[in-house]
Design a protein around this motif. Structure first.
Motif, PDB file in Angstrom:
ATOM      1  N   SER A 181       0.824  -1.208   0.000  1.00  0.00           N
ATOM      2  CA  SER A 181       0.000   0.000   0.000  1.00  0.00           C
ATOM      3  C   SER A 181       0.862   1.263   0.000  1.00  0.00           C
ATOM      4  O   SER A 181       2.076   1.214   0.188  1.00  0.00           O
ATOM      5  CB  SER A 181      -0.904   0.011   1.230  1.00  0.00           C
ATOM      6  OG  SER A 181      -0.122   0.218   2.390  1.00  0.00           O
ATOM      7  N   ALA A 182       0.188   2.386  -0.165  1.00  0.00           N
ATOM      8  CA  ALA A 182       0.858   3.687  -0.123  1.00  0.00           C
ATOM      9  C   ALA A 182       1.606   3.872   1.188  1.00  0.00           C
ATOM     10  O   ALA A 182       2.744   4.354   1.207  1.00  0.00           O
ATOM     11  CB  ALA A 182      -0.174   4.792  -0.298  1.00  0.00           C
ATOM     12  N   GLU A 183       0.966   3.503   2.267  1.00  0.00           N
ATOM     13  CA  GLU A 183       1.591   3.649   3.586  1.00  0.00           C
ATOM     14  C   GLU A 183       2.921   2.890   3.659  1.00  0.00           C
ATOM     15  O   GLU A 183       3.882   3.359   4.255  1.00  0.00           O
ATOM     16  CB  GLU A 183       0.627   3.136   4.653  1.00  0.00           C
ATOM     17  CG  GLU A 183       1.143   3.278   6.064  1.00  0.00           C
ATOM     18  CD  GLU A 183       0.107   2.824   7.067  1.00  0.00           C
ATOM     19  OE1 GLU A 183       0.391   1.858   7.793  1.00  0.00           O
ATOM     20  OE2 GLU A 183      -0.976   3.433   7.107  1.00  0.00           O
ATOM     21  N   GLY A 228       4.113   6.529   0.278  1.00  0.00           N
ATOM     22  CA  GLY A 228       3.252   7.284  -0.630  1.00  0.00           C
ATOM     23  C   GLY A 228       3.709   7.293  -2.076  1.00  0.00           C
ATOM     24  O   GLY A 228       3.187   8.054  -2.878  1.00  0.00           O
ATOM     25  N   HIS A 229       4.655   6.432  -2.445  1.00  0.00           N
ATOM     26  CA  HIS A 229       5.199   6.440  -3.809  1.00  0.00           C
ATOM     27  C   HIS A 229       4.396   5.604  -4.802  1.00  0.00           C
ATOM     28  O   HIS A 229       4.227   5.990  -5.952  1.00  0.00           O
ATOM     29  CB  HIS A 229       6.648   5.972  -3.811  1.00  0.00           C
ATOM     30  CG  HIS A 229       7.548   6.897  -3.062  1.00  0.00           C
ATOM     31  ND1 HIS A 229       7.919   8.124  -3.537  1.00  0.00           N
ATOM     32  CD2 HIS A 229       8.134   6.772  -1.853  1.00  0.00           C
ATOM     33  CE1 HIS A 229       8.703   8.728  -2.663  1.00  0.00           C
ATOM     34  NE2 HIS A 229       8.844   7.920  -1.623  1.00  0.00           N
ATOM     35  N   PRO A 245      -5.014   4.825   0.022  1.00  0.00           N
ATOM     36  CA  PRO A 245      -4.701   6.025   0.818  1.00  0.00           C
ATOM     37  C   PRO A 245      -3.403   5.864   1.591  1.00  0.00           C
ATOM     38  O   PRO A 245      -3.014   4.757   1.946  1.00  0.00           O
ATOM     39  CB  PRO A 245      -5.887   6.149   1.774  1.00  0.00           C
ATOM     40  CG  PRO A 245      -6.619   4.882   1.703  1.00  0.00           C
ATOM     41  CD  PRO A 245      -6.209   4.150   0.470  1.00  0.00           C
ATOM     42  N   ASN A 246      -2.762   6.971   1.827  1.00  0.00           N
ATOM     43  CA  ASN A 246      -1.491   6.964   2.564  1.00  0.00           C
ATOM     44  C   ASN A 246      -1.749   7.015   4.053  1.00  0.00           C
ATOM     45  O   ASN A 246      -2.651   7.598   4.516  1.00  0.00           O
ATOM     46  CB  ASN A 246      -0.648   8.154   2.125  1.00  0.00           C
ATOM     47  CG  ASN A 246       0.781   8.024   2.581  1.00  0.00           C
ATOM     48  OD1 ASN A 246       1.172   7.021   3.180  1.00  0.00           O
ATOM     49  ND2 ASN A 246       1.547   9.028   2.291  1.00  0.00           N
TER      50      ASN A 246
END
Length: 118
Positions: free
Chosen positions: A31-33, A37-38, A117-118
């Motif tokens: 995930s983004a997290e 966030g990349h 989502p981040n």
């Protein structure tokens, strides 16, 4: 009723498995997290003859790497058929549609920036 294979699972997050209508099954692997966030990575499967509607992503570009079966991608002026081992990038804001081949298709989807989502 279509047969859906088991998708890859991130053992730390086994709950990130989704069905998007009758056409797509998806498992978010990263995930983004987890990437600052990349980007994010998911394992997806479309049964034989499944199609997405024509659409465009306004927040991220989509990269596809086909691991089995085949996908036909219409993106802008391009029409490409991807088979196992093939890779294709769908740019941001590019109208596109995707259809699976006669044996369905399994692919890794890499979104940058991430969809999750981040």
């Amino acid at each position: 009723m279509s047969h859906f294979p088991s998708l890859s699972i991130n053992p730390a997050h086994p709950d990130r498995q989704y069905a998007l209508g009758q056409e797509l099954r998806k498992s978010i692997l990263t995930s983004a997290e987890e990437t600052g966030g990349h980007y994010d990575v998911s394992d997806s499967f479309m049964p034989a003859g499944a199609t997405t509607p024509l659409h465009a992503h306004t927040r991220y570009e989509e990269r596809l790497w086909v691991s089995s079966g085949s996908l036909t991608v219409w993106a802008g002026e391009d029409k490409v058929t991807l088979r196992s081992g093939d890779f294709y990038t769908i740019p941001l804001h590019m109208p596109h549609a995707i259809a699976s081949g006669p044996d369905g298709a399994r692919a890794l989807n890499i979104s940058r920036p991430p969809v999750s989502p981040n």
